[in-house]
Design a protein around this motif. Structure first.
Motif, short mmCIF file in Angstrom:
data_model
loop_
_atom_site.label_atom_id
_atom_site.label_comp_id
_atom_site.label_asym_id
_atom_site.label_seq_id
_atom_site.Cartn_x
_atom_site.Cartn_y
_atom_site.Cartn_z
N CYS A 109 0.83 -1.21 0.00
CA CYS A 109 0.00 0.00 0.00
C CYS A 109 0.87 1.26 0.00
O CYS A 109 0.61 2.21 -0.75
N CYS A 150 -2.62 -3.28 7.90
CA CYS A 150 -3.34 -4.38 7.27
C CYS A 150 -3.44 -5.60 8.16
O CYS A 150 -4.24 -6.50 7.88
N ALA A 172 -4.96 1.08 -1.86
CA ALA A 172 -5.49 -0.22 -2.26
C ALA A 172 -5.37 -1.18 -1.08
O ALA A 172 -4.50 -2.06 -1.05
N LEU A 173 -6.24 -0.99 -0.08
CA LEU A 173 -6.21 -1.84 1.09
C LEU A 173 -6.75 -3.23 0.77
O LEU A 173 -7.71 -3.36 0.00
N PRO A 174 -6.16 -4.27 1.33
CA PRO A 174 -6.71 -5.62 1.10
C PRO A 174 -8.09 -5.75 1.75
O PRO A 174 -8.44 -5.01 2.67
N ALA A 175 -8.88 -6.69 1.28
CA ALA A 175 -10.26 -6.83 1.73
C ALA A 175 -10.36 -7.32 3.16
O ALA A 175 -11.35 -7.06 3.85
N PRO A 231 -11.17 -0.64 3.44
CA PRO A 231 -11.29 -0.94 2.00
C PRO A 231 -12.62 -0.42 1.45
O PRO A 231 -13.67 -0.61 2.04
#
Length: 293
Positions: A185, A217, A274-277, A242
């Motif tokens: 990120c 994260c 663009a953060l992970p889900a 997200p």
């Protein structure tokens, strides 16, 4: 006191000032233990709990009950004691009496006390004390900072998050909890420097305009983030998950766990993240202090 819409700005400011007093008083307990003998053990999730955590939490819970009778309190040590969690009301307090316990036990000064009032799934008043640094932040409609003087907040001044500096971003990272998703990120942003800082102090530094971004994260808990979330937002920044929305508090899961988030001094950075889900790292495997920012 039933929801965010019913709590006026002046009332939120009064509540936040009271929370700052309570956080500073709890901080005096932590200061007495810091760099000295502090008995501790591991909780079921593998994170440490110390005598300082328990004594500070007892003070905070008692003070909240005295000043705000009838409002539920979700506090870390009690929530992770194994007692079954009841259904939360719309308005409740989230308390972390000692954020960054492992760093605290190692003698570092950047630990914190976090207290937030949540109404309608969002914090509306909060305090974050950093006893080892002699600083305290609190926020109702706006964010204030003061030095800690004789265990109380001193003369306060308003603080504001800063716009993206032309030279590049100062990112704050967790001393013990880096992961590849967080690095990815940050790699997409103009980061000039990354500095390691313990606990929720990172939120205070962003609110004060001393840093720009904190991406996490890996797993954290609601009591780790609620106070800092509101303090950053009231200073003009934001904390996003997200998709760009805010963290929603009061979920009825077994452990009040957060997903990935980013604290930003300048909200214009949010679309570039663009953060992970879902949370990355050792979320499914208990590790020492794994849930502390």
């Amino acid at each position: 006191m039933t929801g965010a819409a019913t709590i006026s700005g002046p009332e939120r400011e009064r509540i936040a000032a009271t929370l700052a007093e309570i956080a500073c008083a709890a901080g005096e307990i932590l200061r007495r233990y810091h760099r000295g003998p502090c008995p501790h053990a591991l909780k079921p999730d593998g994170s440490p709990s110390s005598a300082a955590d328990v004594e500070a939490e007892d003070l905070i819970v008692a003070a909240l009950a005295g000043r705000f009778p009838g409002i539920a309190v979700v506090a870390e040590e009690r929530a992770q004691s194994g007692a079954p969690a009841g259904r939360l009301a719309e308005t409740f307090f989230l308390v972390d009496p000692l954020d960054g316990t492992r760093d605290f036990l190692a003698g570092t000064p950047d630990y914190s006390v976090n207290i937030a009032l949540v109404a309608g799934e969002r914090p509306v008043a909060a305090a974050l004390a950093a006893p080892g640094l002699g600083r305290v932040w609190w926020a109702g409609p706006r964010t204030l900072e003061a030095p800690v003087v004789d265990g109380r907040p001193g003369a306060a001044r308003p603080v504001h998050a800063r716009p993206v500096p032309e030279a590049g971003l100062l990112a704050l990272g967790s001393r013990r909890h880096g992961d590849a998703a967080t690095d990815l990120c940050l790699a997409a942003l103009p980061v000039l420097e990354t500095r390691q800082v313990g606990s929720a102090v990172k939120f205070g530094l962003i609110a004060a305009g001393e840093a720009d971004i904190y991406v996490r994260c890996g797993p954290t808990m609601e009591w780790d983030t609620a106070a800092g979330d509101h303090i950053v937002a009231a200073a003009g920044g934001c904390v996003v998950v997200p998709g760009g929305g805010p963290i929603r508090y009061g979920r009825q899961g077994p452990d009040h766990r957060n997903g990935p988030f980013a604290a930003l001094g300048d909200p214009s950075l949010a679309p570039r993240l663009a953060l992970p889900a879902c949370a990355t790292g050792p979320s499914a495997i208990p590790q020492l202090n794994a849930a502390h920012p």
